[in-house]
Design a protein around this motif. Structure first.
Motif, PDB file in Angstrom:
ATOM      1  N   ARG A  32      33.407 -70.018  54.641  1.00 32.76           N
ATOM      2  CA  ARG A  32      32.515 -71.182  54.466  1.00 32.76           C
ATOM      3  C   ARG A  32      31.593 -70.740  53.209  1.00 32.76           C
ATOM      4  O   ARG A  32      31.279 -69.659  52.845  1.00 32.76           O
ATOM      5  CB  ARG A  32      31.757 -71.260  55.431  1.00 32.76           C
ATOM      6  N   SER A  33      31.150 -71.864  52.634  1.00 32.39           N
ATOM      7  CA  SER A  33      30.119 -71.654  51.383  1.00 32.39           C
ATOM      8  C   SER A  33      28.634 -71.809  52.175  1.00 32.39           C
ATOM      9  O   SER A  33      28.661 -71.960  53.423  1.00 32.39           O
ATOM     10  CB  SER A  33      30.155 -72.673  50.406  1.00 32.39           C
ATOM     11  N   GLN A  34      27.587 -71.467  51.439  1.00 31.38           N
ATOM     12  CA  GLN A  34      26.390 -71.810  51.888  1.00 31.38           C
ATOM     13  C   GLN A  34      26.175 -73.198  52.218  1.00 31.38           C
ATOM     14  O   GLN A  34      26.671 -74.057  51.483  1.00 31.38           O
ATOM     15  CB  GLN A  34      25.304 -71.103  50.911  1.00 31.38           C
ATOM     16  N   PRO A  35      25.273 -73.472  53.158  1.00 34.70           N
ATOM     17  CA  PRO A  35      24.832 -74.941  53.448  1.00 34.70           C
ATOM     18  C   PRO A  35      24.486 -75.697  52.248  1.00 34.70           C
ATOM     19  O   PRO A  35      24.929 -76.910  51.937  1.00 34.70           O
ATOM     20  CB  PRO A  35      23.596 -74.853  54.381  1.00 34.70           C
ATOM     21  N   ASP A  36      23.923 -75.231  51.259  1.00 32.45           N
ATOM     22  CA  ASP A  36      23.211 -76.006  50.045  1.00 32.45           C
ATOM     23  C   ASP A  36      24.167 -75.752  48.772  1.00 32.45           C
ATOM     24  O   ASP A  36      23.713 -76.363  47.824  1.00 32.45           O
ATOM     25  CB  ASP A  36      21.755 -75.592  49.880  1.00 32.45           C
ATOM     26  N   SER A  37      25.286 -75.315  49.054  1.00 23.72           N
ATOM     27  CA  SER A  37      26.195 -74.911  47.867  1.00 23.72           C
ATOM     28  C   SER A  37      26.802 -76.319  47.633  1.00 23.72           C
ATOM     29  O   SER A  37      27.150 -77.101  48.325  1.00 23.72           O
ATOM     30  CB  SER A  37      27.307 -73.974  48.490  1.00 23.72           C
TER      31      SER A  37
ATOM     32  N   MET B 286      34.417 -66.710  43.588  1.00 25.83           N
ATOM     33  CA  MET B 286      34.363 -65.825  42.448  1.00 25.83           C
ATOM     34  C   MET B 286      33.698 -64.416  43.229  1.00 25.83           C
ATOM     35  O   MET B 286      32.920 -64.470  43.899  1.00 25.83           O
ATOM     36  CB  MET B 286      33.730 -66.526  41.507  1.00 25.83           C
ATOM     37  N   HIS B 287      33.916 -63.577  42.284  1.00 28.24           N
ATOM     38  CA  HIS B 287      33.026 -62.222  42.480  1.00 28.24           C
ATOM     39  C   HIS B 287      31.494 -62.500  42.324  1.00 28.24           C
ATOM     40  O   HIS B 287      31.118 -63.349  41.548  1.00 28.24           O
ATOM     41  CB  HIS B 287      33.454 -61.251  41.411  1.00 28.24           C
ATOM     42  N   GLY B 288      30.747 -62.136  43.413  1.00 35.57           N
ATOM     43  CA  GLY B 288      29.344 -62.537  43.438  1.00 35.57           C
ATOM     44  C   GLY B 288      29.118 -63.767  44.232  1.00 35.57           C
ATOM     45  O   GLY B 288      27.796 -63.854  44.528  1.00 35.57           O
ATOM     46  N   ASN B 289      29.890 -64.695  44.606  1.00 30.88           N
ATOM     47  CA  ASN B 289      29.571 -65.780  45.184  1.00 30.88           C
ATOM     48  C   ASN B 289      28.947 -65.354  46.707  1.00 30.88           C
ATOM     49  O   ASN B 289      29.447 -64.175  47.155  1.00 30.88           O
ATOM     50  CB  ASN B 289      30.759 -66.471  45.445  1.00 30.88           C
ATOM     51  N   ILE B 290      28.227 -65.729  47.360  1.00 32.91           N
ATOM     52  CA  ILE B 290      27.667 -65.793  48.687  1.00 32.91           C
ATOM     53  C   ILE B 290      28.508 -66.454  49.599  1.00 32.91           C
ATOM     54  O   ILE B 290      28.794 -68.085  49.263  1.00 32.91           O
ATOM     55  CB  ILE B 290      26.339 -65.771  48.687  1.00 32.91           C
ATOM     56  N   ILE B 291      29.033 -65.998  50.746  1.00 24.38           N
ATOM     57  CA  ILE B 291      29.909 -66.636  51.552  1.00 24.38           C
ATOM     58  C   ILE B 291      29.430 -66.589  53.014  1.00 24.38           C
ATOM     59  O   ILE B 291      28.527 -65.591  53.265  1.00 24.38           O
ATOM     60  CB  ILE B 291      31.562 -66.387  51.432  1.00 24.38           C
ATOM     61  N   ARG B 292      29.962 -67.215  53.721  1.00 28.92           N
ATOM     62  CA  ARG B 292      29.768 -67.100  55.386  1.00 28.92           C
ATOM     63  C   ARG B 292      31.145 -66.963  56.071  1.00 28.92           C
ATOM     64  O   ARG B 292      32.032 -67.841  55.287  1.00 28.92           O
ATOM     65  CB  ARG B 292      28.771 -68.329  55.920  1.00 28.92           C
TER      66      ARG B 292
ATOM     67  N   GLU C 110      23.750 -74.374  63.383  1.00 31.34           N
ATOM     68  CA  GLU C 110      22.758 -73.119  63.309  1.00 31.34           C
ATOM     69  C   GLU C 110      23.123 -71.962  62.695  1.00 31.34           C
ATOM     70  O   GLU C 110      24.235 -71.488  63.014  1.00 31.34           O
ATOM     71  CB  GLU C 110      22.587 -72.945  64.790  1.00 31.34           C
ATOM     72  N   SER C 111      22.581 -72.030  61.399  1.00 33.27           N
ATOM     73  CA  SER C 111      22.929 -70.713  60.477  1.00 33.27           C
ATOM     74  C   SER C 111      21.874 -70.628  59.740  1.00 33.27           C
ATOM     75  O   SER C 111      20.943 -71.271  59.379  1.00 33.27           O
ATOM     76  CB  SER C 111      24.065 -71.276  59.706  1.00 33.27           C
ATOM     77  N   ASP C 112      21.501 -69.213  59.410  1.00 31.23           N
ATOM     78  CA  ASP C 112      20.210 -68.824  58.545  1.00 31.23           C
ATOM     79  C   ASP C 112      20.902 -67.666  57.602  1.00 31.23           C
ATOM     80  O   ASP C 112      22.138 -67.582  57.457  1.00 31.23           O
ATOM     81  CB  ASP C 112      19.314 -68.404  59.451  1.00 31.23           C
ATOM     82  N   THR C 113      19.948 -67.243  56.756  1.00 35.58           N
ATOM     83  CA  THR C 113      20.358 -66.508  55.744  1.00 35.58           C
ATOM     84  C   THR C 113      21.008 -65.079  56.485  1.00 35.58           C
ATOM     85  O   THR C 113      21.627 -64.404  55.634  1.00 35.58           O
ATOM     86  CB  THR C 113      19.114 -66.116  54.860  1.00 35.58           C
ATOM     87  N   GLY C 114      20.644 -64.637  57.403  1.00 37.86           N
ATOM     88  CA  GLY C 114      21.442 -63.606  58.224  1.00 37.86           C
ATOM     89  C   GLY C 114      22.860 -63.744  58.182  1.00 37.86           C
ATOM     90  O   GLY C 114      23.514 -62.829  58.590  1.00 37.86           O
ATOM     91  N   ASP C 115      23.339 -64.813  57.904  1.00 39.09           N
ATOM     92  CA  ASP C 115      24.909 -65.171  58.038  1.00 39.09           C
ATOM     93  C   ASP C 115      25.506 -64.946  56.541  1.00 39.09           C
ATOM     94  O   ASP C 115      26.592 -65.288  56.002  1.00 39.09           O
ATOM     95  CB  ASP C 115      25.173 -66.378  58.311  1.00 39.09           C
ATOM     96  N   TYR C 116      24.622 -64.715  55.272  1.00 35.18           N
ATOM     97  CA  TYR C 116      24.969 -64.845  54.436  1.00 35.18           C
ATOM     98  C   TYR C 116      25.579 -63.318  53.559  1.00 35.18           C
ATOM     99  O   TYR C 116      24.926 -62.200  54.031  1.00 35.18           O
ATOM    100  CB  TYR C 116      23.984 -65.071  53.079  1.00 35.18           C
ATOM    101  N   TRP C 117      26.646 -63.469  52.904  1.00 34.49           N
ATOM    102  CA  TRP C 117      27.404 -62.246  52.478  1.00 34.49           C
ATOM    103  C   TRP C 117      27.871 -62.426  51.205  1.00 34.49           C
ATOM    104  O   TRP C 117      28.501 -63.381  50.854  1.00 34.49           O
ATOM    105  CB  TRP C 117      28.692 -61.813  53.587  1.00 34.49           C
ATOM    106  N   ARG C 118      27.642 -61.278  50.154  1.00 38.05           N
ATOM    107  CA  ARG C 118      27.924 -61.472  48.858  1.00 38.05           C
ATOM    108  C   ARG C 118      29.199 -60.792  48.533  1.00 38.05           C
ATOM    109  O   ARG C 118      29.437 -59.642  49.045  1.00 38.05           O
ATOM    110  CB  ARG C 118      26.767 -60.801  47.817  1.00 38.05           C
ATOM    111  N   LEU C 119      30.359 -61.548  48.045  1.00 40.72           N
ATOM    112  CA  LEU C 119      31.641 -60.901  47.569  1.00 40.72           C
ATOM    113  C   LEU C 119      31.418 -60.138  46.485  1.00 40.72           C
ATOM    114  O   LEU C 119      31.006 -60.431  45.497  1.00 40.72           O
ATOM    115  CB  LEU C 119      32.547 -62.217  47.359  1.00 40.72           C
ATOM    116  N   GLU C 120      31.894 -58.889  46.789  1.00 37.92           N
ATOM    117  CA  GLU C 120      32.216 -57.963  45.688  1.00 37.92           C
ATOM    118  C   GLU C 120      33.747 -57.509  45.591  1.00 37.92           C
ATOM    119  O   GLU C 120      34.253 -56.788  46.368  1.00 37.92           O
ATOM    120  CB  GLU C 120      31.351 -56.714  46.025  1.00 37.92           C
ATOM    121  N   ILE C 121      34.233 -58.047  44.574  1.00 41.80           N
ATOM    122  CA  ILE C 121      35.723 -57.649  44.258  1.00 41.80           C
ATOM    123  C   ILE C 121      35.733 -56.422  43.554  1.00 41.80           C
ATOM    124  O   ILE C 121      35.217 -55.954  42.418  1.00 41.80           O
ATOM    125  CB  ILE C 121      36.267 -58.674  43.361  1.00 41.80           C
ATOM    126  N   GLU C 122      36.386 -55.379  43.899  1.00 42.41           N
ATOM    127  CA  GLU C 122      36.800 -54.033  43.487  1.00 42.41           C
ATOM    128  C   GLU C 122      37.743 -54.201  42.153  1.00 42.41           C
ATOM    129  O   GLU C 122      38.730 -55.053  42.352  1.00 42.41           O
ATOM    130  CB  GLU C 122      37.378 -53.164  44.339  1.00 42.41           C
TER     131      GLU C 122
END
Length: 217
Positions: free
Chosen positions: A86-91, A100-106, A139-151
């Motif tokens: 999933r994306s962020q709620p406000d995305s 994309m690399h650097g995107n924040i996902i849930r 019910e979701s908050d910033t504790g659910d946010y993960w930034r994608l880092e592609i090697e």
């Protein structure tokens, strides 16, 4: 093999909020085809070194936050290892958009609908950052946010790429290792967060239903 993949696609489709035409467009991961991971795809994340899958189940931790536990699981065919990307709620990102690399996902656990979460509680085995499942559909908050880092040099998340997920609030990388639980989750590995890049925080997209990229006008 084709029949099994089609059955998997149907199973996942009826558990998702997808457009009516989606089952004909979605497809199970094919080892001979490189596909992109898009928002709305349902995937298993495989720990590169141990080959265990990121997993959760409706069992709370007996320490720390007491939230729903997250482990890594040895069996490939377990239904509790599927996660909806999933994306962020406000995305502005929509289902079918590439990631994309650097995107924040849930990551939403498909069976329990809770979110992959982390915070400053200590993990049960190693005392690193606890990783849990928490919240729900609304019910979701910033504790659910993960930034994608592609090697490597890739810019778009594809199934053949090695990735890391870095927790936005704590800075911890999603991590597992070969230390296992012995009681309630016997044989399953601890999943936790650690603050530095290590070989044990590399993951790959494995089995799942990958929604094709939707071309926007």
């Amino acid at each position: 093999m084709a029949a099994a993949s089609f059955a998997l696609a149907l199973l996942l489709y009826f558990g998702l909020d997808l457009p009516e035409a989606a089952p004909a467009q979605s497809y199970a991961a094919d080892p001979d085809t490189v596909v992109e991971i898009t928002y709305g795809s349902v995937i298993k994340l495989m720990h590169e070194r141990t080959k265990f899958r990121l997993h959760s189940h409706d069992v709370p931790y007996g320490s720390g936050s007491g939230q729903q536990s997250v482990t890594s699981f040895p069996n490939v065919d377990d239904a509790n290892s599927y996660w909806i990307v999933r994306s962020q709620p406000d995305s502005s990102a929509k289902q079918g958009d590439p990631i994309m690399h650097g995107n924040i996902i849930r990551l939403q656990h498909m069976r329990t609908r809770k979110w992959l979460h982390s915070h400053l509680h200590a993990s049960p085995i190693t005392g690193n950052l606890e990783v849990s499942c928490f919240g729900g559909e609304n019910e979701s908050d910033t504790g659910d946010y993960w930034r994608l880092e592609i090697e490597g040099s890739g810019k778009t998340w594809r199934q053949d790429q090695r990735i890391r997920l870095r927790h936005v609030d704590t800075g911890g990388y999603l991590h597992s290792h070969d230390r296992k639980y012995t009681r309630i989750a016997g044989g399953q590995q601890e999943v936790c967060g650690v603050g530095d890049k290590r070989p044990d925080n590399v993951w790959l997209a494995a089995e799942g239903v990958y929604l094709p990229v939707i071309q926007r006008k």
